[in-house]
Design a protein around this motif. Structure first.
Motif, PDB file in Angstrom:
ATOM      1  N   HIS A   1      -1.316  -1.959   5.624  1.00 16.68           N
ATOM      2  CA  HIS A   1      -0.994  -0.576   6.018  1.00 16.68           C
ATOM      3  C   HIS A   1      -0.289  -0.482   7.377  1.00 16.68           C
ATOM      4  CE1 HIS A   1      -3.481   1.517   2.885  1.00 16.68           C
ATOM      5  NE2 HIS A   1      -3.950   0.284   2.805  1.00 16.68           N
TER       6      HIS A   1
ATOM      7  N   GLY B   1      -4.682   5.072  -1.216  1.00 16.22           N
ATOM      8  CA  GLY B   1      -4.091   3.958  -0.470  1.00 16.22           C
ATOM      9  C   GLY B   1      -3.395   2.959  -1.382  1.00 16.22           C
TER      10      GLY B   1
ATOM     11  N   SER C   1       3.255  -3.102   4.394  1.00 12.02           N
ATOM     12  CA  SER C   1       2.749  -4.440   4.748  1.00 12.02           C
ATOM     13  C   SER C   1       3.791  -5.373   5.351  1.00 12.02           C
ATOM     14  CB  SER C   1       2.168  -5.101   3.499  1.00 12.02           C
ATOM     15  OG  SER C   1       3.194  -5.282   2.548  1.00 12.02           O
TER      16      SER C   1
ATOM     17  N   ASP D   1       1.024   5.772   7.668  1.00 10.94           N
ATOM     18  CA  ASP D   1       0.975   4.341   7.321  1.00 10.94           C
ATOM     19  C   ASP D   1       2.382   3.732   7.182  1.00 10.94           C
ATOM     20  OD1 ASP D   1      -1.711   3.998   7.634  1.00 10.94           O
ATOM     21  OD2 ASP D   1      -2.214   4.040   5.502  1.00 10.94           O
TER      22      ASP D   1
ATOM     23  N   GLY E   1      -5.475   7.082   2.762  1.00  9.01           N
ATOM     24  CA  GLY E   1      -5.599   5.680   3.174  1.00  9.01           C
ATOM     25  C   GLY E   1      -6.425   4.965   2.115  1.00  9.01           C
ATOM     26  N   ASP E   2      -7.189   3.950   2.496  1.00  8.23           N
ATOM     27  CA  ASP E   2      -7.964   3.222   1.483  1.00  8.23           C
ATOM     28  C   ASP E   2      -9.351   3.812   1.230  1.00  8.23           C
ATOM     29  OD1 ASP E   2      -5.915   1.581   0.916  1.00  8.23           O
ATOM     30  OD2 ASP E   2      -6.722  -0.220   1.878  1.00  8.23           O
TER      31      ASP E   2
ATOM     32  N   ASN F   1      -1.839   5.472  11.703  1.00  6.02           N
ATOM     33  CA  ASN F   1      -2.412   4.274  11.074  1.00  6.02           C
ATOM     34  C   ASN F   1      -3.788   4.662  10.519  1.00  6.02           C
ATOM     35  OD1 ASN F   1      -1.210   1.699  13.414  1.00  6.02           O
ATOM     36  ND2 ASN F   1      -0.239   2.587  11.633  1.00  6.02           N
TER      37      ASN F   1
ATOM     38  N   ALA G   1       2.324   4.936   1.405  1.00  2.00           N
ATOM     39  CA  ALA G   1       2.572   5.611   2.677  1.00  2.00           C
ATOM     40  C   ALA G   1       3.035   7.028   2.357  1.00  2.00           C
ATOM     41  CB  ALA G   1       3.633   4.860   3.482  1.00  2.00           C
TER      42      ALA G   1
ATOM     43  N   SER H   1       0.864  -1.186   0.000  1.00  2.00           N
ATOM     44  CA  SER H   1       0.000   0.000   0.000  1.00  2.00           C
ATOM     45  C   SER H   1       0.898   1.234   0.000  1.00  2.00           C
ATOM     46  CB  SER H   1      -0.878   0.007   1.243  1.00  2.00           C
ATOM     47  OG  SER H   1      -0.058   0.143   2.382  1.00  2.00           O
TER      48      SER H   1
END
Ligand SMILES: [Zn+2]
Length: 319
Positions: A82, A244, A50, A47, A209-210, A75, A34, A32
């Motif tokens: 993440h 993300g 993984s 983030d 993020g996602d 986070n 960051a 993902s």
């Protein structure tokens, strides 16, 4: 946006002086995106990727480039892709919403190492079979990417340690450095039960993020809340979006996702209104052209099923 460097895991872009997006290289163990921000005296990271290896690499570059020590890690949500790099930031203040921390504890459980390794290997073998048997190019590519990323997680499993957030917030948290301020916003849960994004008001940049991803059938947790979150994000003065997953983009990423969710919601509601079973709904559904190239190991079907079930359950519990 200028490209600063490329590592084994990510491509680092400078979005504005002191603001960086680390864009994951597909299949390389970051999985993902960051980012990091020079606050003036301190460094904030958004983030952690993984794997511990990717998290360590992120911190090394962030500290080298800014000349500051990492003080905060955000986070965005609890998903492993993440937060499994969190251990690289164990000595920093790790921040999430209270619900993200709760789900982190409940869902990210690593039991007996040997069993975890065995189960991940089993999962990878299963993916291999699916790759061999799948004729659809987009799904095949998605499965191959999933296989590559999970293989990297497997390599790092023996040293993976889950490190939890230490400071929690609910809806909004502002961190003011001497150089700039960042705002953390949680407008509810669309992709998970609780999703945080980071907004830099001066620079008009948001690390999403996602909540925003590029050309991806990202898992949807609550379609109604998702729609409302996107509507509120639209009202904000944001020019640059760091998704993300995928490349840095503009407002079109937001619009495209909004249209996608509307298609899912409207077609699910119509199927329910016409008393179509989930099987006939999936069978009759034609993926709009805009989404035929989107990635996802099960294409659009996972989200159609989830959203159909979401409203079906909502209807059945109505008094
Ligand atoms: Zn996620």
């Amino acid at each position: 946006m200028t490209r600063v460097t490329e590592t084994d895991f990510f491509i680092l872009n400078c979005l504005s002086e002191g603001v960086y997006a680390a864009i994951a290289k597909p299949g390389h163990g970051a999985w993902s995106n960051a980012g990091f921000v020079d606050l003036g005296e301190e460094l904030l990271v958004f983030d952690s990727f993984s794997t511990p290896s990717a998290g360590i690499e992120l911190r090394r570059h962030a500290e080298n480039i800014t000349g500051k020590r990492a003080k905060y890690l955000i986070n965005s949500h609890y998903h492993g892709d993440h937060v499994f790099g969190n251990q690289a930031f164990e000595d920093t203040t790790i921040i999430s919403t209270s619900l993200t921390k709760k789900w982190f504890i409940e869902k990210n459980v690593i039991g007996d190492l040997e069993r975890e390794i065995e189960e991940t290997e089993k999962y990878l073998n299963n993916l291999k079979i699916q790759i061999e048997n799948n004729q659809e190019q987009v799904i095949r590519d998605s499965l191959i990417n999933q296989f590559n990323e999970m293989s990297k997680v497997l390599v790092d499993l023996p040293r993976l340690k889950l490190v939890l957030p230490t400071v929690i917030f609910e809806e909004k948290l502002i961190i003011e450095g001497s150089k700039r301020k960042v705002e953390l916003h949680c407008l509810g849960g669309g992709h998970t039960l609780s999703d945080t994004f980071m907004y830099l008001p001066e620079e008009k940049i948001a690390f999403m993020g996602d909540l925003v991803t590029e050309n991806l059938h990202l898992p949807i947790y609550n379609p109604d809340e998702y729609k409302s979150i996107l509507r509120q994000v639209k009202e904000m003065d944001i020019i640059t979006f760091v998704p993300g997953h995928g490349n840095v983009g503009n407002r079109e990423q937001l619009n495209s996702l909004e249209r996608y969710i509307s298609v899912l919601i409207n077609s699910s509601l119509q199927a329910l209104e016409n008393n179509h079973s989930i099987d006939s709904f999936l069978l009759e559904f034609t993926t709009p052209k805009e989404y035929t190239e989107w990635r996802g190991v099960n294409g659009i079907k996972d989200n159609l099923t989830k959203i159909y079930n979401f409203y079906s359950l909502a209807n059945s519990t109505k008094v």
